[in-house]
Design an enzyme around this catalytic site. Structure first.
Site, PDB file in Angstrom:
ATOM      1  N   HIS A  28      16.218  20.203 -14.685  1.00  0.00           N
ATOM      2  CA  HIS A  28      16.519  20.333 -16.118  1.00  0.00           C
ATOM      3  C   HIS A  28      15.235  20.822 -16.776  1.00  0.00           C
ATOM      4  O   HIS A  28      14.401  20.037 -17.207  1.00  0.00           O
ATOM      5  CB  HIS A  28      16.974  18.994 -16.701  1.00  0.00           C
ATOM      6  CG  HIS A  28      18.221  18.468 -16.064  1.00  0.00           C
ATOM      7  ND1 HIS A  28      18.361  17.177 -15.618  1.00  0.00           N
ATOM      8  CD2 HIS A  28      19.404  19.075 -15.782  1.00  0.00           C
ATOM      9  CE1 HIS A  28      19.559  17.002 -15.094  1.00  0.00           C
ATOM     10  NE2 HIS A  28      20.210  18.146 -15.179  1.00  0.00           N
ATOM     11  N   HIS A  84      30.587  16.409 -19.854  1.00  0.00           N
ATOM     12  CA  HIS A  84      29.174  16.819 -19.858  1.00  0.00           C
ATOM     13  C   HIS A  84      29.040  18.257 -20.340  1.00  0.00           C
ATOM     14  O   HIS A  84      30.027  18.954 -20.555  1.00  0.00           O
ATOM     15  CB  HIS A  84      28.557  16.642 -18.461  1.00  0.00           C
ATOM     16  CG  HIS A  84      29.259  17.407 -17.379  1.00  0.00           C
ATOM     17  ND1 HIS A  84      29.088  18.751 -17.172  1.00  0.00           N
ATOM     18  CD2 HIS A  84      30.146  16.994 -16.423  1.00  0.00           C
ATOM     19  CE1 HIS A  84      29.818  19.138 -16.140  1.00  0.00           C
ATOM     20  NE2 HIS A  84      30.476  18.098 -15.671  1.00  0.00           N
ATOM     21  N   GLU A 121      29.256  25.117  -9.787  1.00  0.00           N
ATOM     22  CA  GLU A 121      27.999  25.415 -10.471  1.00  0.00           C
ATOM     23  C   GLU A 121      27.205  26.485  -9.740  1.00  0.00           C
ATOM     24  O   GLU A 121      27.043  26.437  -8.518  1.00  0.00           O
ATOM     25  CB  GLU A 121      27.150  24.139 -10.548  1.00  0.00           C
ATOM     26  CG  GLU A 121      25.775  24.329 -11.152  1.00  0.00           C
ATOM     27  CD  GLU A 121      24.963  23.043 -11.144  1.00  0.00           C
ATOM     28  OE1 GLU A 121      24.011  22.939 -11.944  1.00  0.00           O
ATOM     29  OE2 GLU A 121      25.266  22.142 -10.327  1.00  0.00           O
ATOM     30  N   TYR A 143      37.635  16.163 -14.266  1.00  0.00           N
ATOM     31  CA  TYR A 143      37.586  14.883 -13.554  1.00  0.00           C
ATOM     32  C   TYR A 143      38.850  14.098 -13.884  1.00  0.00           C
ATOM     33  O   TYR A 143      39.124  13.791 -15.045  1.00  0.00           O
ATOM     34  CB  TYR A 143      36.330  14.109 -13.973  1.00  0.00           C
ATOM     35  CG  TYR A 143      35.087  14.966 -13.841  1.00  0.00           C
ATOM     36  CD1 TYR A 143      34.422  15.074 -12.630  1.00  0.00           C
ATOM     37  CD2 TYR A 143      34.624  15.723 -14.923  1.00  0.00           C
ATOM     38  CE1 TYR A 143      33.309  15.896 -12.497  1.00  0.00           C
ATOM     39  CE2 TYR A 143      33.516  16.542 -14.795  1.00  0.00           C
ATOM     40  CZ  TYR A 143      32.861  16.634 -13.585  1.00  0.00           C
ATOM     41  OH  TYR A 143      31.776  17.454 -13.449  1.00  0.00           O
ATOM     42  N   GLU A 193      28.126  25.063 -15.126  1.00  0.00           N
ATOM     43  CA  GLU A 193      28.707  24.000 -14.310  1.00  0.00           C
ATOM     44  C   GLU A 193      29.836  23.229 -15.003  1.00  0.00           C
ATOM     45  O   GLU A 193      29.713  22.036 -15.264  1.00  0.00           O
ATOM     46  CB  GLU A 193      27.612  23.023 -13.876  1.00  0.00           C
ATOM     47  CG  GLU A 193      26.700  22.527 -14.993  1.00  0.00           C
ATOM     48  CD  GLU A 193      25.615  21.592 -14.485  1.00  0.00           C
ATOM     49  OE1 GLU A 193      25.946  20.612 -13.801  1.00  0.00           O
ATOM     50  OE2 GLU A 193      24.431  21.852 -14.774  1.00  0.00           O
ATOM     51  N   ASP A 242      20.166  24.687  -8.166  1.00  0.00           N
ATOM     52  CA  ASP A 242      21.101  23.637  -8.597  1.00  0.00           C
ATOM     53  C   ASP A 242      22.513  24.140  -8.332  1.00  0.00           C
ATOM     54  O   ASP A 242      23.020  25.000  -9.054  1.00  0.00           O
ATOM     55  CB  ASP A 242      20.882  23.340 -10.086  1.00  0.00           C
ATOM     56  CG  ASP A 242      21.593  22.061 -10.538  1.00  0.00           C
ATOM     57  OD1 ASP A 242      22.337  21.471  -9.739  1.00  0.00           O
ATOM     58  OD2 ASP A 242      21.399  21.665 -11.703  1.00  0.00           O
ATOM     59  N   HIS A 263      27.013  10.790 -11.748  1.00  0.00           N
ATOM     60  CA  HIS A 263      25.743  10.693 -11.026  1.00  0.00           C
ATOM     61  C   HIS A 263      25.870   9.744  -9.828  1.00  0.00           C
ATOM     62  O   HIS A 263      25.017   8.898  -9.599  1.00  0.00           O
ATOM     63  CB  HIS A 263      24.612  10.260 -11.967  1.00  0.00           C
ATOM     64  CG  HIS A 263      24.217  11.330 -12.934  1.00  0.00           C
ATOM     65  ND1 HIS A 263      23.694  11.072 -14.170  1.00  0.00           N
ATOM     66  CD2 HIS A 263      24.290  12.686 -12.835  1.00  0.00           C
ATOM     67  CE1 HIS A 263      23.454  12.222 -14.800  1.00  0.00           C
ATOM     68  NE2 HIS A 263      23.802  13.202 -14.006  1.00  0.00           N
ATOM     69  N   ASP A 272      26.961  18.092  -5.295  1.00  0.00           N
ATOM     70  CA  ASP A 272      25.959  18.636  -6.213  1.00  0.00           C
ATOM     71  C   ASP A 272      24.622  18.493  -5.499  1.00  0.00           C
ATOM     72  O   ASP A 272      23.960  17.461  -5.567  1.00  0.00           O
ATOM     73  CB  ASP A 272      25.985  17.855  -7.528  1.00  0.00           C
ATOM     74  CG  ASP A 272      25.174  18.521  -8.629  1.00  0.00           C
ATOM     75  OD1 ASP A 272      24.239  19.273  -8.298  1.00  0.00           O
ATOM     76  OD2 ASP A 272      25.465  18.281  -9.818  1.00  0.00           O
ATOM     77  N   HIS A 327      22.280  24.211 -18.538  1.00  0.00           N
ATOM     78  CA  HIS A 327      20.925  23.795 -18.897  1.00  0.00           C
ATOM     79  C   HIS A 327      19.931  24.761 -18.262  1.00  0.00           C
ATOM     80  O   HIS A 327      20.233  25.425 -17.269  1.00  0.00           O
ATOM     81  CB  HIS A 327      20.639  22.350 -18.449  1.00  0.00           C
ATOM     82  CG  HIS A 327      20.792  22.105 -16.973  1.00  0.00           C
ATOM     83  ND1 HIS A 327      19.849  22.505 -16.040  1.00  0.00           N
ATOM     84  CD2 HIS A 327      21.781  21.504 -16.258  1.00  0.00           C
ATOM     85  CE1 HIS A 327      20.246  22.155 -14.825  1.00  0.00           C
ATOM     86  NE2 HIS A 327      21.424  21.552 -14.920  1.00  0.00           N
ATOM     87  N   ARG A 384      33.857  20.113  -9.757  1.00  0.00           N
ATOM     88  CA  ARG A 384      32.821  20.803 -10.527  1.00  0.00           C
ATOM     89  C   ARG A 384      32.342  21.982  -9.697  1.00  0.00           C
ATOM     90  O   ARG A 384      32.230  21.887  -8.468  1.00  0.00           O
ATOM     91  CB  ARG A 384      31.651  19.860 -10.846  1.00  0.00           C
ATOM     92  CG  ARG A 384      30.555  20.511 -11.677  1.00  0.00           C
ATOM     93  CD  ARG A 384      29.584  19.499 -12.290  1.00  0.00           C
ATOM     94  NE  ARG A 384      28.748  18.769 -11.344  1.00  0.00           N
ATOM     95  CZ  ARG A 384      28.862  17.481 -11.065  1.00  0.00           C
ATOM     96  NH1 ARG A 384      29.805  16.743 -11.644  1.00  0.00           N
ATOM     97  NH2 ARG A 384      28.046  16.896 -10.196  1.00  0.00           N
ATOM     98  N   ASP A 442       0.818  -1.215   0.000  1.00  0.00           N
ATOM     99  CA  ASP A 442       0.000   0.000   0.000  1.00  0.00           C
ATOM    100  C   ASP A 442       0.852   1.266   0.000  1.00  0.00           C
ATOM    101  O   ASP A 442       0.385   2.348   0.345  1.00  0.00           O
ATOM    102  CB  ASP A 442      -0.944   0.004   1.204  1.00  0.00           C
ATOM    103  CG  ASP A 442      -0.190   0.024   2.528  1.00  0.00           C
ATOM    104  OD1 ASP A 442       1.021  -0.289   2.515  1.00  0.00           O
ATOM    105  OD2 ASP A 442      -0.806   0.331   3.559  1.00  0.00           O
TER     106      ASP A 442
END
Length: 409
Positions: free
Chosen positions: A345, A334, A378, A367, A363, A253, A225, A242, A338, A376, A20
């Protein structure tokens, strides 16, 4: 919209987990944007050419009662739905089929709200999908159109009220980040950092994280990620975070990278400042008229120059690079920016020139797995009619020396 056309927007489903249990309800951002109605089982109908003026805009909401109020909490009454949305005509959802059939006898075209975001990867059939299927079976002689191009245009350019809400989300994020600077030390666990942030966000009236948080220490930062957040932070390592708060369904962000021990090594600071220079120069390019694709190419050139200076690339690497996957992509794989807004996003035009009051992230990152670091940085910035973009995160510590000084306290 075309003449004699009608547009329909559905709420998201409440998604089941098992038994449930369900995921917390999150309203579909399009119906929220257009109506302010933040409740499940809600439908918005827009019909500018309706014969009955009361039917130019209609909100359908789930009928509530005392039993629902006890078990689930207060739901929108018709009066409250009008207060929230500004829409005068509100019907119960149980009346939808009958009223909608009558409206469709007047309409020639129906606008469907399909998901055309460039990052979408939806495998679940949504409430919107089911409505579209049913509609095509029931009204095969109508013409079909799509709402998405219109929404991309209007949602991409933010209203002052939206920017104010995003600023509040950024201010809450700032409080969380500053809290961390006195908390982080060798031996702390990534999930403890996540907990500190969540505490600060919620106590400032955010629902929590705007997206799944990334707390990545050491080599974890080289997984773009990384969301496990279950490792111990070691002396000498960096932590890439992040993480950002939402406020009133609007996202912020943020990414910051800080030293576990409170001080960057000379090499860490060298790479950090290279990322910061790319970020600063990239931000200057976010002005009306800029093309997103060309902007990313220019960001690649900035990054290539910095990677050459760091000794991570040499001239031969650049001369022999594959134009489809430039040499800099080995260390920065990357995009740089955005749209951000109701979605992290967010919707917004990407193939036409940028406009004032669009809000973008900036950003860049570098790496380097072989050096056990990923960095990074941002911020979120608003494009201005003229001059440099306005940084919604201008008060959040960024310079390496400022971060070291705050951590030393």
């Amino acid at each position: 919209m075309k003449p004699k056309s009608i547009a329909v927007f559905n709420s998201n489903d409440v998604y089941p987990i098992s038994a449930d249990s369900t995921l917390p309800f999150e309203q579909h951002r399009d119906i929220f944007y257009l109506s302010g109605a933040d409740q499940e089982e809600t439908i918005l109908v827009l019909f500018p050419d309706a014969i009955d003026a009361n039917h130019k805009e209609i909100l359908f909401v789930r009928e509530t009662n005392a039993h629902i109020a006890v078990w689930e909490g207060e739901k929108l009454s018709k009066e409250r739905a009008t207060e929230v949305s500004g829409i005068k005509t509100v019907y119960w959802l149980s009346d939808f089929d009958k009223i909608f059939f009558d409206l469709m006898t007047e309409a020639h075209t129906i606008y469907f709200n399909t998901n055309e975001h460039y990052r979408q990867a939806v495998e679940t059939q949504t409430r919107e999908d089911r409505f579209i299927q049913k509609c095509k079976l029931q009204f095969p002689a109508h013409q079909y159109a799509k709402s998405n191009p219109i929404l991309q245009d209007i949602r991409g350019v933010k209203e002052p009220e939206e920017i104010a809400l995003m600023q509040q989300a950024c201010n809450i994020t700032e409080k969380g980040f500053r809290r961390l600077l006195s908390f982080v030390k060798p031996g702390v666990w990534e999930y403890e950092i996540e907990a500190e942030l969540l505490h600060e966000f919620i106590r400032n009236r955010s629902k929590g994280f705007a997206y799944t948080p990334i707390i990545a220490s050491g080599n974890n930062a080289n997984v773009l990620h990384y969301i496990e957040n279950n490792q111990q932070c070691k002396a000498g390592d960096l932590i890439l975070m992040d993480v950002a708060a939402e406020y009133a369904n609007y996202s912020s962000d943020l990414t910051r990278t800080i030293p576990v021990s409170g001080k960057f090594t000379p090499r860490q600071k060298e790479v950090y400042n290279a990322v910061l220079r790319v970020k600063d120069e990239a931000t200057k390019m976010l002005v009306p008229g800029t093309l997103w694709a060309e902007y990313h190419k220019e960001c690649g050139k900035l990054m290539t120059s910095e990677l050459l200076g760091l000794g991570l690339l040499d001239k031969a690497d650049v001369q022999n690079e594959d134009p489809k996957w430039p040499a800099y992509k080995k260390y920065f794989m990357h995009g740089t920016s955005h749209h951000i807004g109701l979605n992290t996003h967010d919707y917004g035009a990407l193939k036409t020139p940028m406009k004032a009051n669009m809000v973008f992230t900036v950003e860049p990152g570098i790496y380097i797995p072989e050096e056990n670091m990923g960095i990074r940085l941002e911020d979120d910035v608003v494009i201005q009619e003229s001059g440099a973009p306005f940084n919604l995160m201008k008060n959040i510590p960024l310079e390496a020396e400022e971060i070291e000084a705050l951590m030393a306290k």
